[in-house]
Each structure stands twice: as structure tokens, then as C-alpha cells.
Scaffold this motif. Structure first.
Motif, PDB file in Angstrom:
ATOM      1  N   SER A  73     -26.805   4.181   3.581  1.00 55.53           N
ATOM      2  CA  SER A  73     -27.416   2.898   3.971  1.00 55.53           C
ATOM      3  C   SER A  73     -28.713   3.131   4.732  1.00 55.53           C
ATOM      4  CB  SER A  73     -26.450   2.084   4.841  1.00 55.53           C
ATOM      5  OG  SER A  73     -26.364   2.635   6.137  1.00 55.53           O
ATOM      6  N   THR A  74     -28.953   4.373   5.159  1.00 54.78           N
ATOM      7  CA  THR A  74     -30.171   4.681   5.885  1.00 54.78           C
ATOM      8  C   THR A  74     -30.812   5.940   5.298  1.00 54.78           C
ATOM      9  OG1 THR A  74     -31.139   4.981   8.097  1.00 54.78           O
ATOM     10  CG2 THR A  74     -28.795   5.507   7.906  1.00 54.78           C
ATOM     11  N   HIS A  75     -31.145   5.813   3.995  1.00 51.56           N
ATOM     12  CA  HIS A  75     -31.911   6.819   3.240  1.00 51.56           C
ATOM     13  C   HIS A  75     -31.160   8.104   2.894  1.00 51.56           C
ATOM     14  CE1 HIS A  75     -35.427   4.339   4.077  1.00 51.56           C
ATOM     15  NE2 HIS A  75     -35.102   4.363   5.358  1.00 51.56           N
ATOM     16  N   GLY A  76     -29.903   8.229   3.300  1.00 53.84           N
ATOM     17  CA  GLY A  76     -29.196   9.496   3.087  1.00 53.84           C
ATOM     18  C   GLY A  76     -29.513  10.499   4.185  1.00 53.84           C
ATOM     19  N   ILE A  77     -30.016   9.964   5.309  1.00 54.72           N
ATOM     20  CA  ILE A  77     -30.473  10.845   6.410  1.00 54.72           C
ATOM     21  C   ILE A  77     -29.386  11.036   7.466  1.00 54.72           C
ATOM     22  CG2 ILE A  77     -31.997  10.811   8.462  1.00 54.72           C
ATOM     23  CD1 ILE A  77     -34.248   9.906   6.597  1.00 54.72           C
ATOM     24  N   GLU A  78     -29.228  12.273   7.881  1.00 59.99           N
ATOM     25  CA  GLU A  78     -28.337  12.618   8.998  1.00 59.99           C
ATOM     26  C   GLU A  78     -29.228  13.013  10.178  1.00 59.99           C
ATOM     27  OE1 GLU A  78     -24.875  12.095   9.959  1.00 59.99           O
ATOM     28  OE2 GLU A  78     -24.555  12.933   7.954  1.00 59.99           O
ATOM     29  N   LYS A  79     -28.971  12.404  11.345  1.00 58.90           N
ATOM     30  CA  LYS A  79     -29.782  12.745  12.538  1.00 58.90           C
ATOM     31  C   LYS A  79     -29.056  13.766  13.398  1.00 58.90           C
ATOM     32  CE  LYS A  79     -32.261   8.422  13.081  1.00 58.90           C
ATOM     33  NZ  LYS A  79     -32.297   7.177  13.832  1.00 58.90           N
ATOM     34  N   ASN A  80     -29.751  14.295  14.396  1.00 53.17           N
ATOM     35  CA  ASN A  80     -29.158  15.227  15.382  1.00 53.17           C
ATOM     36  C   ASN A  80     -28.478  16.409  14.720  1.00 53.17           C
ATOM     37  OD1 ASN A  80     -29.881  13.327  17.364  1.00 53.17           O
ATOM     38  ND2 ASN A  80     -27.992  12.200  16.980  1.00 53.17           N
ATOM     39  N   THR A  81     -29.141  17.012  13.753  1.00 58.87           N
ATOM     40  CA  THR A  81     -28.497  18.131  13.057  1.00 58.87           C
ATOM     41  C   THR A  81     -28.780  19.478  13.753  1.00 58.87           C
ATOM     42  OG1 THR A  81     -30.403  18.153  11.579  1.00 58.87           O
ATOM     43  CG2 THR A  81     -28.411  17.068  10.766  1.00 58.87           C
ATOM     44  N   ASP A  82     -29.688  19.477  14.743  1.00 58.79           N
ATOM     45  CA  ASP A  82     -29.989  20.719  15.456  1.00 58.79           C
ATOM     46  C   ASP A  82     -30.075  20.419  16.960  1.00 58.79           C
ATOM     47  OD1 ASP A  82     -31.051  22.963  16.630  1.00 58.79           O
ATOM     48  OD2 ASP A  82     -32.508  23.325  15.021  1.00 58.79           O
ATOM     49  N   PRO A  83     -29.095  20.921  17.766  1.00 59.54           N
ATOM     50  CA  PRO A  83     -29.068  20.586  19.191  1.00 59.54           C
ATOM     51  C   PRO A  83     -30.330  21.040  19.937  1.00 59.54           C
ATOM     52  CG  PRO A  83     -27.345  22.184  18.631  1.00 59.54           C
ATOM     53  CD  PRO A  83     -27.998  21.781  17.350  1.00 59.54           C
ATOM     54  N   ASN A  84     -31.020  22.069  19.423  1.00 62.91           N
ATOM     55  CA  ASN A  84     -32.232  22.542  20.106  1.00 62.91           C
ATOM     56  C   ASN A  84     -33.473  21.738  19.739  1.00 62.91           C
ATOM     57  OD1 ASN A  84     -30.861  24.632  21.384  1.00 62.91           O
ATOM     58  ND2 ASN A  84     -30.901  25.805  19.460  1.00 62.91           N
ATOM     59  N   ARG A  85     -33.393  20.980  18.676  1.00 62.49           N
ATOM     60  CA  ARG A  85     -34.560  20.191  18.258  1.00 62.49           C
ATOM     61  C   ARG A  85     -34.120  18.737  18.058  1.00 62.49           C
ATOM     62  NH1 ARG A  85     -36.987  23.527  13.352  1.00 62.49           N
ATOM     63  NH2 ARG A  85     -34.824  23.594  12.785  1.00 62.49           N
ATOM     64  N   PRO A  86     -34.125  17.939  19.145  1.00 59.10           N
ATOM     65  CA  PRO A  86     -33.559  16.574  19.082  1.00 59.10           C
ATOM     66  C   PRO A  86     -34.276  15.642  18.103  1.00 59.10           C
ATOM     67  CG  PRO A  86     -34.152  17.205  21.345  1.00 59.10           C
ATOM     68  CD  PRO A  86     -34.618  18.301  20.452  1.00 59.10           C
ATOM     69  N   TRP A  87     -35.511  16.020  17.728  1.00 64.03           N
ATOM     70  CA  TRP A  87     -36.253  15.184  16.764  1.00 64.03           C
ATOM     71  C   TRP A  87     -35.821  15.440  15.324  1.00 64.03           C
ATOM     72  CZ3 TRP A  87     -38.202  18.816  13.626  1.00 64.03           C
ATOM     73  CH2 TRP A  87     -38.475  20.084  14.183  1.00 64.03           C
ATOM     74  N   MET A  88     -35.028  16.474  15.136  1.00 57.17           N
ATOM     75  CA  MET A  88     -34.680  16.938  13.789  1.00 57.17           C
ATOM     76  C   MET A  88     -33.807  15.921  13.044  1.00 57.17           C
ATOM     77  SD  MET A  88     -35.001  19.460  11.719  1.00 57.17           S
ATOM     78  CE  MET A  88     -34.240  20.139  10.271  1.00 57.17           C
ATOM     79  N   TYR A  89     -34.109  15.696  11.808  1.00 57.08           N
ATOM     80  CA  TYR A  89     -33.199  14.953  10.912  1.00 57.08           C
ATOM     81  C   TYR A  89     -33.306  15.549   9.526  1.00 57.08           C
ATOM     82  CZ  TYR A  89     -37.345  12.393   9.286  1.00 57.08           C
ATOM     83  OH  TYR A  89     -38.566  12.063   8.769  1.00 57.08           O
ATOM     84  N   GLU A  90     -32.242  15.370   8.733  1.00 61.02           N
ATOM     85  CA  GLU A  90     -32.247  15.929   7.380  1.00 61.02           C
ATOM     86  C   GLU A  90     -31.782  14.884   6.387  1.00 61.02           C
ATOM     87  OE1 GLU A  90     -31.152  20.587   7.509  1.00 61.02           O
ATOM     88  OE2 GLU A  90     -29.631  19.266   8.325  1.00 61.02           O
ATOM     89  N   GLN A  91     -32.493  14.821   5.273  1.00 65.92           N
ATOM     90  CA  GLN A  91     -32.024  13.929   4.203  1.00 65.92           C
ATOM     91  C   GLN A  91     -31.077  14.715   3.299  1.00 65.92           C
ATOM     92  OE1 GLN A  91     -34.911  11.985   1.602  1.00 65.92           O
ATOM     93  NE2 GLN A  91     -33.219  11.655   0.162  1.00 65.92           N
ATOM     94  N   LEU A  92     -29.810  14.286   3.299  1.00 59.20           N
ATOM     95  CA  LEU A  92     -28.798  15.031   2.537  1.00 59.20           C
ATOM     96  C   LEU A  92     -28.583  14.446   1.151  1.00 59.20           C
ATOM     97  CD1 LEU A  92     -26.085  15.577   5.314  1.00 59.20           C
ATOM     98  CD2 LEU A  92     -28.069  16.983   4.769  1.00 59.20           C
ATOM     99  N   ASP A  93     -28.775  13.134   1.017  1.00 62.21           N
ATOM    100  CA  ASP A  93     -28.551  12.465  -0.274  1.00 62.21           C
ATOM    101  C   ASP A  93     -29.716  11.519  -0.530  1.00 62.21           C
ATOM    102  OD1 ASP A  93     -25.472  13.100  -0.262  1.00 62.21           O
ATOM    103  OD2 ASP A  93     -25.854  12.005   1.598  1.00 62.21           O
ATOM    104  N   LEU A  94     -29.764  11.010  -1.753  1.00 62.22           N
ATOM    105  CA  LEU A  94     -30.778  10.004  -2.073  1.00 62.22           C
ATOM    106  C   LEU A  94     -30.189   8.622  -1.746  1.00 62.22           C
ATOM    107  CD1 LEU A  94     -33.558   9.429  -3.249  1.00 62.22           C
ATOM    108  CD2 LEU A  94     -32.491   9.279  -5.512  1.00 62.22           C
ATOM    109  N   GLY A  95     -30.612   8.077  -0.612  1.00 58.96           N
ATOM    110  CA  GLY A  95     -30.043   6.788  -0.188  1.00 58.96           C
ATOM    111  C   GLY A  95     -31.024   5.645  -0.294  1.00 58.96           C
ATOM    112  N   TRP A  96     -30.751   4.597   0.456  1.00 58.91           N
ATOM    113  CA  TRP A  96     -31.582   3.390   0.437  1.00 58.91           C
ATOM    114  C   TRP A  96     -31.842   2.958   1.884  1.00 58.91           C
ATOM    115  CZ3 TRP A  96     -27.013   4.020  -2.340  1.00 58.91           C
ATOM    116  CH2 TRP A  96     -27.121   4.009  -3.733  1.00 58.91           C
ATOM    117  N   ASN A  97     -32.763   2.023   2.063  1.00 60.59           N
ATOM    118  CA  ASN A  97     -32.779   1.324   3.344  1.00 60.59           C
ATOM    119  C   ASN A  97     -32.022   0.013   3.139  1.00 60.59           C
ATOM    120  OD1 ASN A  97     -33.150  -0.164   5.598  1.00 60.59           O
ATOM    121  ND2 ASN A  97     -35.352   0.112   5.753  1.00 60.59           N
TER     122      ASN A  97
END
Ligand SMILES: Cc1ncc(COP(=O)(O)O)c(C=O)c1O
Length: 387
Positions: free
Chosen positions: A218-242
């Protein structure tokens, strides 16, 4: 014109929306989280993902079932097109199933035949059955679960019409939206529905694990907070939508949800008035009434005209008296898009239901004087027909 349905907006709703507009976050903030929590508490499901519409909720739920180009989805022919469209958006094949000609609910025998036939004739990898709890009456979810398990299918309840509805299925209390018998259920928050967000919807899930993919999609397939040392980090895991719901819509939803129960009580009272009046002369021989047992959540009050062509005449007569009514629904297989996909289809129960059904005005706030006008107009119509 008396509408067939409309939203009920109170001063509290206005305050909630006004507060949301001036808050720091108008999307992706705490109100969506609060709304999702309130939806779960009210319906007894483990998790819920708020989203932009009932249609996007269906796409997300099907995606959560793993539906794709090598899947099939079995839907009742009487429903809003979205139930089927969402499958097509993911590339799946739609298989239409017949309905009971009086209730419009999925017909279990037709469902079993469809399951047997698709197993023999198609090479699908996975599939979903989507019962629709039409008008506010719960589809036979317990029986459908049994068939789904037998044929290794997932189940998504399209509960757009049936928040808080329940039924007694062989002595078992079966609750719409609880996800006790299904992997997912979906809700719509369109203005004619029980809870209005302007536009909006939700995917209700059996458990948090199942909800995680629809939530991410529901939010682009993006997972946030995937790296505790880099709080800005996010990764798109799937092809999602807004498909996100805004804080403004969620705030309206929370306020509306607090009146869901009282709204259903008001709908029940109005439905009982129709029932009482229409059980008598001159209606009895011409009109079939809906079965509105205790658990019906009365999104719609659908009567059936027992003589051919009478429904259309009644629609026009009511309109001439300033009363809107509506047909829920045209069998989805009749739409040109589906004819182009799958050719001519005709199903006995769906055709009969479609030709006879008419939804009369029903919504919280419908004045009793206006409801009397509807009953009086219907009575005049039938008197005219008898002449
Ligand atoms: C049975 C059913 N399913 C799905 C939908 C789609 O909901 P929305 O209009 O919020 O996209 C509707 C809305 O009319 C509906 O009635």
C-alpha cells in the motif's frame, strides 16, 4: 430528490477533519494507526491496513494471497465490478459463479461446480474465492471455508456492505470481517457505506504476518528502518502502489466508526418500518422482501419485484415522485469489458436477481416522513399496475 443512500456527517466529524487539516502530519501520521486499531477492535480481526478505497483494499488483499497471472479468482456474479476487477489488475483469470436468486449471495452448489471445473480445465497455480456479504447479509463463510480447504484456495470476504454483520451458520456464530473463516476481508468507506471517509477502504487480516505484504504494497512496496545505523534508510522490496489513506480521511473515519453501531440500529429501525408496511396489501403479491435477520447490517434494503419488467417501471415511477432507487447489481459478466474477455455468460440465479431487485432509500437520517413517502409511492404504483 430522496436519495437511495447518503453520508451522515455530524459536527464531531467536522471538528475531527478540521483538526486533522491543521495538524503537522496530514498523511502517514498517528490517525491512520488509530483508525486501524479501532477497526480491529470493532471487528475482532488481528490486523487492518487502511487504504485509499474498497477497490484498492481488494487489490491489496488479493496480492496478499499471492494472486498473479497464473491464478484464478472465483467471484459471485452479483457484486460491484471491483470484486472482479481487482483480480484482473493482478493478471488473474476471473471465474463467475451463480447466486441465490432471492438473496443474491454466492450459491454453494455453483461454487462447488466452478471449483471442480477449474480444477479439471485450467492450470492455475493458486486461487482465491471472494464471497460478497451482499447488502449487509453475511455470505455462507463457514461452508465456503470448507470448500476452499478442500480445493486449496484462499478466501477474501468482500465485506464492503457488511461491517458488524453476523449470521448463524449451523448453530455457529459467523461474523463478517472477523477473518475467522477467511484470510482477509475488505471494507469500503465510500459515502454510501456505513462508515464514510470521502473515499477509503481497509484490508482486514487473519493475522499480522498475512497483513505485512498488503501493508507494504500500500506504500510502494517500501520497508523503512532496515538499517539501525542509517535511520534514513529504506528499501523497496516489491512493486507496490501509493494506496495510502490520509490523516484527514482517517480522522473522519475514526469519528464515523464511533457511530457505526448506532447507525446500524437506525438502519434496522427503518428496515423494520419497510418490512411492516410492505408485508401487507397491496404489496404482498408483487414484492419479495429481503431476509433481514438479526445479524443483517442493512447497507441496502433490497426488494424484489415478482413480475417481469415491473422493477424498471417501479424505478421510473419512484423517480417521477422524487425518489431515487438503485439496482445492485448488474451481473458483472454482462459488462462489455468482461464479455470481451470471456464471451457471453448467462447464469439463472444472477439473471433472476438482477431483473427483479431494487434498493429502496435507506440511510441514517432518512426522515420517517420521507420513508412514508416512499411506501406511499410504491403503493400508488402497484394500484396503478392492477388497473
Ligand atoms: C461490494 C463492493 N465491493 C467493492 C466496492 C469498491 O469500493 P470503493 O468504491 O470504495 O472502491 C464496492 C463499492 O461500491 C462494493 O459495493
Amino acid at each position: 430528490m430522496i436519495p437511495y443512500s447518503k453520508q451522515a456527517i455530524t459536527e464531531e466529524d467536522e471538528i475531527a477533519v478540521n483538526n486533522a487539516i491543521v495538524s503537522p502530519l496530514i498523511t502517514q501520521g498517528p490517525k491512520v494507526v488509530e483508525f486501524e486499531k479501532a477497526i480491529c477492535e470493532m471487528h475482532g480481526c488481528e490486523d487492518a491496513v487502511a487504504c485509499s478505497s474498497g477497490s484498492s483494499a481488494l487489490i491489496l488483499a488479493y496480492a496478499g494471497c499471492g494472486i498473479n497471472e497464473s491464478s484464478i479468482g472465483i467471484v459471485p456474479s452479483i457484486t460491484f465490478a471491483s470484486t472482479a476487477n481487482a483480480l484482473r489488475h493482478l493478471g488473474a483469470k476471473v471465474v463467475f459463479c451463480d447466486v441465490d436468486h432471492e438473496s443474491g449471495l454466492i450459491d454453494l452448489q455453483s461454487l462447488e461446480e466452478s471449483l471442480q471445473s477449474v480444477r479439471k480445465t485450467t492450470n492455475f497455480k493458486n486461487g482465491v474465492i471472494t464471497p460478497v456479504s451482499l447488502a449487509g447479509r453475511v455470505a455462507p463463510l463457514k461452508e465456503i471455508r470448507k470448500l476452499a480447504d478442500q480445493f486449496e484456495m484462499m478466501v477474501v470476504e468482500d465485506a464492503s456492505h457488511s461491517p458488524l454483520a453476523w449470521s448463524d451458520e449451523d448453530g455457529v456464530n459467523v461474523r463478517s470481517c472477523s477473518c475467522e473463516w477467511t484470510e482477509f476481508a475488505t471494507l469500503s468507506f465510500h459515502p454510501v457505506k456505513h462508515v464514510c471517509c470521502g473515499e477509503g477502504g481497509a484490508v482486514l487480516a487473519k493475522n499480522k504476518d498475512l497483513a505485512s505484504l498488503p501493508r507494504r504494497l500500500s506504500t510502494h512496496g517500501i520497508e523503512k528502518n532496515t538499517d539501525p545505523n542509517r535511520p534514513w534508510m529504506y528499501e523497496q522490496l516489491d512493486l507496490g502502489w501509493n494506496f495510502r489513506l490520509t490523516e484527514i480521511q482517517a480522522s473522519l473515519g475514526i469519528s464515523q466508526l464511533s457511530r457505526l453501531k448506532s447507525g446500524i440500529i437506525e438502519r434496522k429501525k427503518l428496515a423494520a418500518n419497510y418490512h411492516r408496511a410492505l408485508s401487507d396489501y397491496p404489496f404482498k403479491d408483487f414484492i419479495g422482501l429481503p431476509d433481514i435477520g438479526d445479524g443483517h447490517s442493512l447497507h441496502l434494503y433490497v426488494v424484489r419485484f415478482l413480475e417481469p419488467l415491473m422493477r424498471d417501471k417501479a424505478y421510473h415511477f419512484l423517480k417521477s415522485k422524487g425518489i431515487a432507487s438503485q439496482v445492485h447489481y448488474i451481473p458483472v459478466y454482462k459488462h462489455p469489458y468482461y464479455k470481451n474477455q470471456y464471451g457471453e455468460i448467462e447464469m439463472e440465479g444472477a439473471e433472476k436477481y438482477f431483473e427483479s431487485c431494487l434498493s429502496l432509500p435507506l440511510y441514517p437520517g432518512l426522515a420517517e416522513a420521507d420513508q412514508s413517502k416512499v411506501i406511499h409511492a410504491l403503493s400508488s404504483f402497484l394500484e396503478e399496475q392492477k388497473r
